[in-house]
Design an enzyme around this catalytic site. Sequence first.
Site, PDB file in Angstrom:
ATOM      1  CD  GLU A  77      35.972  60.556  68.096  1.00  0.00           C
ATOM      2  OE1 GLU A  77      35.269  61.161  67.270  1.00  0.00           O
ATOM      3  OE2 GLU A  77      36.222  59.341  67.995  1.00  0.00           O
TER       4      GLU A  77
ATOM      5  CE1 TYR B  60      30.385  60.687  67.476  1.00  0.00           C
ATOM      6  CE2 TYR B  60      32.245  62.214  67.588  1.00  0.00           C
ATOM      7  CZ  TYR B  60      31.720  60.977  67.251  1.00  0.00           C
ATOM      8  OH  TYR B  60      32.530  60.023  66.701  1.00  0.00           O
TER       9      TYR B  60
ATOM     10  CG  ASP C 121      29.314  59.645  63.740  1.00  0.00           C
ATOM     11  OD1 ASP C 121      28.529  58.689  63.570  1.00  0.00           O
ATOM     12  OD2 ASP C 121      30.512  59.594  63.403  1.00  0.00           O
TER      13      ASP C 121
END
Length: 349
Positions: A47, A130, A148
Amino acid sequence: MPPVSPDIAPIRSRLLAWYDAHARALAWRAPPGAAGRTEPYRVWLSEVMLQQTTTVHATPYFLNFTARWPTVSDLAAAEDAEVMAAWAGLGYYARARNLLACARAVARDHGGVFPETEAALLALPGVGAYTAAAVTAIAFDRPANVVDGNVERVMARLFALETPLPAARPELKRLAARFVSDHRPGDWAQALMDLGATVCRPRSPLCGQCPISADCAGFAAGAPERFPVRAKKADKPRRHGVAYVILDDKGRVALERRPDKGLLGGMLGLPTSDWATVVEPRTPPFPGDWRDAGAVEHVFTHFGLTLHVRSIRAGGGDAYQWSDPDAARAALPTVFAKALDRGLAPDLF
Ligand code: SF4
């Protein structure tokens, strides 16, 4: 956690069924149905890498990192310079520094084991909302609202949200939260990501292949690309000024060097008034038979300029540098070159 509402549940089912059949195979990802069985280290690392690049570009970096540093404790023990070198090509070195700081915090404060709650993840260095939500959902298969840009786009289209970005963000987050459930939370997060990345693309969404097109208000409206609506950029402020085109009896044009500080600092320019936000009469540099040559428009980064042009034929003098018009045109910044052309229009002399 409360069940999702009856209007949302069928959309979830359709998208999860699509994900079961079409999930992207990614180096860091567990297949559908196996969310929660991926090492949090791998989810977190992927990520962070994906925040600045595509899955294709990130994959070799991910494979290299996990081969060299198979666990978060291995990464925590690595030399800074080695990690920076391995990160080269991913850009944003601050992120690599945060990556190391986070790995070391997990090793030092959590015994090398990522904490399992969103709040504890958020407290780690460099971990934002996030990433914390993505690790919670994908690594621990716990409900979390992972939002996102892809997810914002899907929500804006699904609900044909007219509120423009960026003001729409809290509303988009609330809409996405309506889908969060303790049923397959990790797969749900990844299904939405995959839909946004491969079908509900920013341009030319493939609505014909979309498993939720029957639910999509943007599609029903006939123009899904219109969403998310973006706020129009505010008009730039406008300034006004006057440039003076002075021709001597040899056909040369007067130029002057601009002060070092300020806009176009140190460059050659035409003699000019100040550039102010108000339109006001300007006194020319000397009295005479000044002709009005109209105006040119120019856009600078922070403002638009209307530069009125006045022309005159006059004797030379030491107050200016004198230049052949062609050479002047080549040496001047665009705004003055445009003004020079206007000020030299044949009908003015
Ligand atoms: Fe996106 Fe089209 Fe699917 Fe709507 S129907 S979610 S616009 S791909």
